[in-house]
Scaffold this motif. Structure first.
Motif, PDB file in Angstrom:
ATOM      1  N   LEU A 141       0.993  -1.257  -0.024  1.00 41.70           N
ATOM      2  CA  LEU A 141      -0.001  -0.112   0.013  1.00 41.70           C
ATOM      3  C   LEU A 141       0.876   1.303  -0.089  1.00 41.70           C
ATOM      4  N   PHE A 144       2.228   1.598  -3.293  1.00 41.39           N
ATOM      5  CA  PHE A 144       1.280   2.042  -4.161  1.00 41.39           C
ATOM      6  C   PHE A 144       1.063   3.665  -3.969  1.00 41.39           C
ATOM      7  N   THR A 156       2.160   1.675 -10.198  1.00 39.87           N
ATOM      8  CA  THR A 156       0.764   1.693  -9.518  1.00 39.87           C
ATOM      9  C   THR A 156       0.080   0.598  -9.987  1.00 39.87           C
ATOM     10  N   THR A 159       1.465  -2.551  -8.369  1.00 42.30           N
ATOM     11  CA  THR A 159       1.228  -2.864  -6.859  1.00 42.30           C
ATOM     12  C   THR A 159      -0.441  -2.990  -6.664  1.00 42.30           C
ATOM     13  N   LEU A 160      -1.194  -2.872  -7.450  1.00 41.10           N
ATOM     14  CA  LEU A 160      -2.644  -2.956  -7.228  1.00 41.10           C
ATOM     15  C   LEU A 160      -2.584  -4.483  -7.821  1.00 41.10           C
ATOM     16  N   LEU A 164      -3.939  -7.317  -5.177  1.00 41.55           N
ATOM     17  CA  LEU A 164      -5.292  -8.392  -5.514  1.00 41.55           C
ATOM     18  C   LEU A 164      -4.829  -9.780  -4.997  1.00 41.55           C
ATOM     19  N   LEU A 171      -6.141  -3.630  -0.531  1.00 43.00           N
ATOM     20  CA  LEU A 171      -6.596  -3.303  -1.971  1.00 43.00           C
ATOM     21  C   LEU A 171      -7.685  -2.292  -2.192  1.00 43.00           C
ATOM     22  N   ALA A 174      -6.437   1.104  -1.160  1.00 45.62           N
ATOM     23  CA  ALA A 174      -5.783   1.627  -2.243  1.00 45.62           C
ATOM     24  C   ALA A 174      -6.772   2.090  -3.380  1.00 45.62           C
ATOM     25  N   GLY A 175      -7.707   1.522  -3.608  1.00 43.15           N
ATOM     26  CA  GLY A 175      -9.008   1.954  -4.607  1.00 43.15           C
ATOM     27  C   GLY A 175      -9.499   2.974  -4.154  1.00 43.15           C
ATOM     28  N   PHE A 178      -7.086   6.175  -4.964  1.00 40.39           N
ATOM     29  CA  PHE A 178      -7.028   6.364  -6.322  1.00 40.39           C
ATOM     30  C   PHE A 178      -8.151   7.354  -6.785  1.00 40.39           C
ATOM     31  N   PHE A 200      -7.667   2.185 -15.181  1.00 40.63           N
ATOM     32  CA  PHE A 200      -7.871   1.988 -13.833  1.00 40.63           C
ATOM     33  C   PHE A 200      -9.481   1.423 -13.350  1.00 40.63           C
ATOM     34  N   THR A 204     -10.233  -1.923 -12.011  1.00 43.53           N
ATOM     35  CA  THR A 204     -10.793  -2.245 -10.769  1.00 43.53           C
ATOM     36  C   THR A 204     -12.037  -3.059 -11.118  1.00 43.53           C
TER      37      THR A 204
END
Length: 442
Positions: A141, A144, A156, A159-160, A164, A171, A174-175, A178, A200, A204
């Motif tokens: 995180l 990220f 980015t 790292t996502l 996951l 996660l 982080a979402g 962003f 993104f 997602t």
């Protein structure tokens, strides 16, 4: 390399060394093998890699890709040393990345942040509970957040993807972070930024679809304790960390007044609201709130005036208070099982192959899984369990317990440490050790 740079490097290395030594001291006082509920599950993964398959990549009783990592690395042996050593390593990596993310706001801010991170009761709880996925999720995180800060968008995305397959909660955080950055992109109406948002958004959707089982599990829990996520009670956290929280409030006020931007701002707001409204896993969100509070407290403390040495005395007092609170916390953490009880499970080696050990309480399941030897296992709702929850409730209520056990494979042994054995069973039981009984009824 000039003297000033060398001095800063030594300070940085000393901070990481202090963090590592702090975690080692914590583990010597109370090993995660007796304080961490999940320790047995992870231990099993390293010892029995052949039980895992591709389906565990996203779902399954053993969690996900983190167990596959452990299974691969566990082939090198020294299981317990590796498990303990790895969580110390993740802690140090978290400190290192915390320093890098905070450094643009001043070396003093970054140094203070690592020091407060070392003696944070929330961060140390990750080790006590042996939350291995969380321990991986935190540095990912922070990486990220660093990638957003540096505008390294390939990193980015990487790292996502890493989050996951390792840690759903990080996660999600982080979402949310962003999402706030995407708003800034939209207002700028830059084609490159809009392309990034599109990528993104699609990513997602893919992540949520692929991880649907984890999302459902995250939002639906059978009881309030599980719903909140067992970690740290927010009020207990405030008692231990109130100087940091109070200083952080001043820090974020100054930060916003100066129109400064950071992913920590989003993290602070989201995690605070999550905890305040007691949303799913609200206790676990205390960890992320703590991370952001440490940053803003460190930033605020570096702005103190030099008059009466306030810029030295106040930070020193807060660090001392945090250190004392940390020590009281780690020294009072109660073990969930004793070392002698773990030894009892390890020593149990019935002569008949295919013997079945049934724990009559799911709370004991991780340890019989992690420390038993070549046994078939069962526990309420886990492993080779052949009964429904309602049937278990009748068993615990002493209703036809003998008939209840007839369905399980033989020879059958019972493990009873956390629950009382139904009275009607005793004529069919012979005690093998303190918590293990042999079931044989004519």
């Amino acid at each position: 390399m000039n003297l000033h740079t060398l001095k800063k490097d030594w300070i940085f290395l000393t901070l990481l060394l202090t963090l590592g030594v702090g975690r080692i001291i914590q583990i010597l006082i109370q090993s995660p093998s007796v304080t961490g509920y999940d320790y047995g599950f992870y231990r099993f993964s390293t010892l029995h890699p052949n039980t895992l398959s591709f389906k565990h990549f996203f779902t399954g009783i053993f969690g996900g890709f983190d167990h596959i990592i452990l299974a691969i690395l566990g082939k090198f042996g020294h299981t317990d040393i590796f498990l303990i050593g790895s969580i110390i390593l993740w802690s140090i990596l978290t400190g290192w990345l915390m320093y890098l993310v905070c450094k643009p706001y001043g070396t003093k801010t970054a140094s203070l942040a690592v020091m407060l991170l070392t003696f944070s009761v929330a961060q140390s709880q990750v080790v006590s509970f042996f939350l291995w996925k969380t321990a991986i999720g935190l540095p990912l995180l922070l990486l990220f957040m660093l990638s957003l800060q540096k505008k390294k968008y390939l990193l980015t995305i990487t790292t996502l993807l890493g989050l996951l397959i390792t840690h759903t909660t990080s996660l999600l955080i982080a979402g949310l972070i962003f999402a706030t950055h995407s708003l800034d992109f939209l207002f700028k109406k830059d084609k490159t930024n809009l392309l990034i948002i599109t990528i993104f958004t699609l990513l997602t959707i893919i992540l949520i679809t692929a991880n649907q089982n984890a999302v459902n599990a995250f939002l639906h829990y059978p009881n309030q304790t599980a719903y909140q996520g067992i970690f740290l009670d927010p009020w207990y956290y405030l008692v231990r960390q109130w100087p940091i929280v109070l200083t952080a409030v001043f820090g974020i006020a100054i930060f916003l007044k100066r129109s400064l931007t950071s992913a920590f701002t989003s993290l602070f707001i989201f995690s605070f609201l999550w905890v305040a409204f007691v949303m799913p896993f609200s206790q676990r969100m205390v960890l992320y709130f703590d991370l952001s509070a440490i940053f803003f407290a460190s930033y605020s403390l570096t702005l103190l005036p030099k008059k009466y040495y306030a810029n030295i005395l106040i930070p020193a007092c807060i660090v001392v208070y945090s250190t004392v609170g940390w020590w009281l916390h780690i020294s009072s953490t109660a073990p969930l099982i004793s070392s002698s009880e773990i030894q009892e499970i390890q020593n149990f080696k019935p002569q008949t192959s295919g013997s079945f050990l049934l724990s009559i309480d799911a709370n004991d399941a991780p340890w019989i899984l992690g420390y038993s030897n070549n046994l078939r296992l069962g526990a309420p709702g886990l492993f080779e369990d052949a009964r429904r929850q309602k049937e278990w409730e009748e068993f615990w209520d002493n209703q036809n317990p003998i008939q209840f056990l007839e369905i399980y494979p033989k020879p059958l042994f019972l493990y009873s440490r956390s629950s009382i054995i139904p009275e009607r069973l005793y004529p069919c039981l012979s005690q093998i050790s303190q918590n293990i009984w042999s079931f044989q009824c004519n």
